[in-house]
Design an enzyme around this catalytic site. Structure first.
Site, PDB file in Angstrom:
ATOM      1  N   ASN A  85       0.811  -1.178   0.084  1.00 37.70           N
ATOM      2  CA  ASN A  85      -0.046  -0.031  -0.066  1.00 37.70           C
ATOM      3  C   ASN A  85       0.952   1.244   0.062  1.00 37.70           C
ATOM      4  O   ASN A  85       1.307   1.531   0.989  1.00 37.70           O
ATOM      5  CB  ASN A  85      -0.913  -0.151   1.346  1.00 37.70           C
ATOM      6  CG  ASN A  85      -1.628   1.282   1.186  1.00 37.70           C
ATOM      7  OD1 ASN A  85      -1.898   1.989   0.463  1.00 37.70           O
ATOM      8  ND2 ASN A  85      -2.410   1.483   2.633  1.00 37.70           N
ATOM      9  N   TRP A  86       0.961   1.720  -1.427  1.00 39.44           N
ATOM     10  CA  TRP A  86       2.019   2.879  -1.255  1.00 39.44           C
ATOM     11  C   TRP A  86       1.562   4.252  -0.749  1.00 39.44           C
ATOM     12  O   TRP A  86       2.118   5.405  -0.828  1.00 39.44           O
ATOM     13  CB  TRP A  86       2.441   3.116  -2.689  1.00 39.44           C
ATOM     14  CG  TRP A  86       3.411   2.221  -3.416  1.00 39.44           C
ATOM     15  CD1 TRP A  86       4.256   1.443  -2.303  1.00 39.44           C
ATOM     16  CD2 TRP A  86       3.962   1.997  -4.532  1.00 39.44           C
ATOM     17  NE1 TRP A  86       5.177   0.673  -2.965  1.00 39.44           N
ATOM     18  CE2 TRP A  86       4.851   1.118  -4.266  1.00 39.44           C
ATOM     19  CE3 TRP A  86       3.554   2.540  -5.809  1.00 39.44           C
ATOM     20  CZ2 TRP A  86       5.723   0.517  -5.648  1.00 39.44           C
ATOM     21  CZ3 TRP A  86       4.324   1.948  -6.803  1.00 39.44           C
ATOM     22  CH2 TRP A  86       5.529   1.167  -6.623  1.00 39.44           C
ATOM     23  N   LYS A  87       0.049   4.228  -0.599  1.00 37.47           N
ATOM     24  CA  LYS A  87      -0.663   5.603   0.100  1.00 37.47           C
ATOM     25  C   LYS A  87      -0.339   6.694  -0.836  1.00 37.47           C
ATOM     26  O   LYS A  87      -0.212   6.458  -2.220  1.00 37.47           O
ATOM     27  CB  LYS A  87      -0.311   5.812   1.512  1.00 37.47           C
ATOM     28  CG  LYS A  87      -0.204   4.553   2.267  1.00 37.47           C
ATOM     29  CD  LYS A  87      -0.253   4.795   3.919  1.00 37.47           C
ATOM     30  CE  LYS A  87      -0.176   3.514   4.657  1.00 37.47           C
ATOM     31  NZ  LYS A  87      -0.159   3.670   6.097  1.00 37.47           N
TER      32      LYS A  87
ATOM     33  N   GLU B  60      -7.122   5.025   7.509  1.00 38.73           N
ATOM     34  CA  GLU B  60      -6.691   6.473   7.041  1.00 38.73           C
ATOM     35  C   GLU B  60      -8.056   6.759   6.426  1.00 38.73           C
ATOM     36  O   GLU B  60      -8.351   8.275   6.619  1.00 38.73           O
ATOM     37  CB  GLU B  60      -5.528   6.486   6.358  1.00 38.73           C
ATOM     38  CG  GLU B  60      -4.316   6.292   7.237  1.00 38.73           C
ATOM     39  CD  GLU B  60      -2.945   5.729   6.284  1.00 38.73           C
ATOM     40  OE1 GLU B  60      -3.080   5.833   5.231  1.00 38.73           O
ATOM     41  OE2 GLU B  60      -2.279   5.106   7.200  1.00 38.73           O
TER      42      GLU B  60
ATOM     43  N   GLU C 229      -5.863  -4.771  10.624  1.00 36.83           N
ATOM     44  CA  GLU C 229      -4.675  -3.680  10.766  1.00 36.83           C
ATOM     45  C   GLU C 229      -5.006  -2.856  11.924  1.00 36.83           C
ATOM     46  O   GLU C 229      -5.834  -2.134  12.003  1.00 36.83           O
ATOM     47  CB  GLU C 229      -4.779  -2.498   9.519  1.00 36.83           C
ATOM     48  CG  GLU C 229      -4.462  -3.515   8.216  1.00 36.83           C
ATOM     49  CD  GLU C 229      -3.777  -2.440   7.325  1.00 36.83           C
ATOM     50  OE1 GLU C 229      -2.611  -2.653   7.010  1.00 36.83           O
ATOM     51  OE2 GLU C 229      -4.205  -1.521   7.153  1.00 36.83           O
TER      52      GLU C 229
ATOM     53  N   GLY D 101       2.197   2.400  10.687  1.00 35.03           N
ATOM     54  CA  GLY D 101       3.028   3.702  10.669  1.00 35.03           C
ATOM     55  C   GLY D 101       3.780   3.807  11.804  1.00 35.03           C
ATOM     56  O   GLY D 101       4.215   5.172  11.818  1.00 35.03           O
TER      57      GLY D 101
ATOM     58  N   SER E  61       3.080  -2.131  10.621  1.00 31.08           N
ATOM     59  CA  SER E  61       4.412  -1.971  10.719  1.00 31.08           C
ATOM     60  C   SER E  61       5.123  -3.506  10.426  1.00 31.08           C
ATOM     61  O   SER E  61       5.887  -3.768  11.278  1.00 31.08           O
ATOM     62  CB  SER E  61       4.661  -1.549  12.437  1.00 31.08           C
ATOM     63  OG  SER E  61       4.091  -0.171  12.400  1.00 31.08           O
TER      64      SER E  61
ATOM     65  N   GLY F  41       2.599  -0.884   4.231  1.00 30.44           N
ATOM     66  CA  GLY F  41       2.910   0.320   3.873  1.00 30.44           C
ATOM     67  C   GLY F  41       4.143   0.645   3.863  1.00 30.44           C
ATOM     68  O   GLY F  41       4.798   0.737   2.751  1.00 30.44           O
ATOM     69  N   GLY F  42       4.917   1.442   4.806  1.00 35.55           N
ATOM     70  CA  GLY F  42       6.075   1.812   4.790  1.00 35.55           C
ATOM     71  C   GLY F  42       7.282   0.928   4.152  1.00 35.55           C
ATOM     72  O   GLY F  42       7.956   1.376   3.278  1.00 35.55           O
TER      73      GLY F  42
HETATM   74  P1  PGA Z   1       2.499   0.474   7.746  1.00 34.26           P
HETATM   75  O1  PGA Z   1       1.098   0.411   6.999  1.00 34.26           O
HETATM   76  O2  PGA Z   1       3.307  -1.107   7.164  1.00 34.26           O
HETATM   77  O3  PGA Z   1       3.507   1.500   7.360  1.00 34.26           O
HETATM   78  O4  PGA Z   1       2.397   0.238   9.038  1.00 34.26           O
HETATM   79  C1  PGA Z   1       0.130  -0.419   6.690  1.00 34.26           C
HETATM   80  C2  PGA Z   1      -0.827   0.074   6.049  1.00 34.26           C
HETATM   81  O5  PGA Z   1      -1.298   1.249   6.562  1.00 34.26           O
HETATM   82  O6  PGA Z   1      -1.669  -0.485   5.161  1.00 34.26           O
END
Ligand code: PGA
Length: 252
Positions: free
Chosen positions: A9-11, A97, A166, A172, A212, A233-234
């Site tokens: 998930n590159w957001k 989000e 999640e 994050g 995370s 994500g990250g």
């Molecule tokens: P993260 O994000 O791996 O940076 O915690 C996960 C997500 O929001 O899907």
């Protein structure tokens, strides 16, 4: 053992050039990754470029959101059909989000789930509790409420949704859930799915953990019985750290 799924998930990150650079670094390494369903979800405007780059590779593409109507006067929105047209096979729905910052309700999320399935997209439904809810022992109740609303009236035929657990406090933050806590919740999610869709369907639905996740901690999650992959994500933003995750996610 079923193929695991790892979703990036590159957001709201990466422009077209960044995507080209990422693909140039990651894709040549993918010959070394066997038996993992790899999905990358860039922003809407990154979809066409990623779609072209993915042609002939094992990587599938997904969107981070969609609107529930097929077309019309909905300024700023993108329809499920437009996503299919650009090569999307997956779509993330109900990310925390979007729930928190964009005010998406379970009613909206339910409409999006229906629309995604009707268009032939695989929805990746995100559920999870906040820290306060966990501290007040409300985590199970909150996730049950989300599933009850978000999956309302869905009839599953050819396409099965993916569910991503999640915990909001783990996204994050660098603070991941323990694998025990994640397994307990994912097992609970499977029980909820069984009540709604029956045992055979519940067994086939992939449940991911997200929050995370990185190359160091992913193994402990994947070792759990009810965790079939990860939403990342990250650590999906750099080809090196994403590749590290994919290598661990291969089934032995
Ligand atoms: P993260 O994000 O791996 O940076 O915690 C996960 C997500 O929001 O899907």
């Amino acid at each position: 053992m079923r193929k695991r799924t790892v979703v990036a998930n590159w957001k709201m990150n990466k422009n077209q050039h960044d995507i080209e650079i990422f693909a140039a670094h990651l894709f040549p390494l993918l010959d070394r990754v066997k038996n993992v369903e790899i999905v990358i979800c860039p922003s809407f405007i990154g979809l066409p470029v990623l779609s072209k780059l993915c042609t002939g590779s094992a990587v599938k593409i997904g969107a981070q959101n969609l609107f529930w109507e097929t077309k019309g006067a909905y300024t700023g929105e993108v329809s499920p059909e437009m996503l299919v047209d650009v090569g999307c096979e997956y779509v993330i729905i109900g990310h925390s989000e979007r729930r928190q910052i964009m005010g998406e309700t379970d009613t909206i999320i339910n409409r999006k789930m229906h629309a995604a399935l009707a268009a032939g997209l695989i929805p990746i439904l995100c559920v999870g509790e906040t820290l306060q809810e966990r501290e007040n022992n409300l985590a199970l109740q909150v996730v049950k409420g989300q599933l009850d609303h978000d999956l309302k009236d869905l009839v599953l035929l050819d396409i099965l949704p993916i569910i991503a657990y999640e915990p909001v406090w783990a996204i994050g933050t660098g603070i991941n859930a323990t694998s025990d806590d994640a397994q307990n919740m994912c097992c609970f999610i499977r029980e909820m799915l069984e009540k709604r869709f029956g045992r055979s369907t519940a067994q086939q639905v992939k449940i991911l953990y997200g929050g995370s996740v990185n190359g160091k901690n992913i193994k402990e999650f994947l070792d759990e019985k009810d965790i079939n992959g990860a939403l990342v994500g990250g650590a999906s933003l750099m080809p090196e750290s994403f590749f590290e995750i994919l290598e661990v996610a291969q089934n032995e």
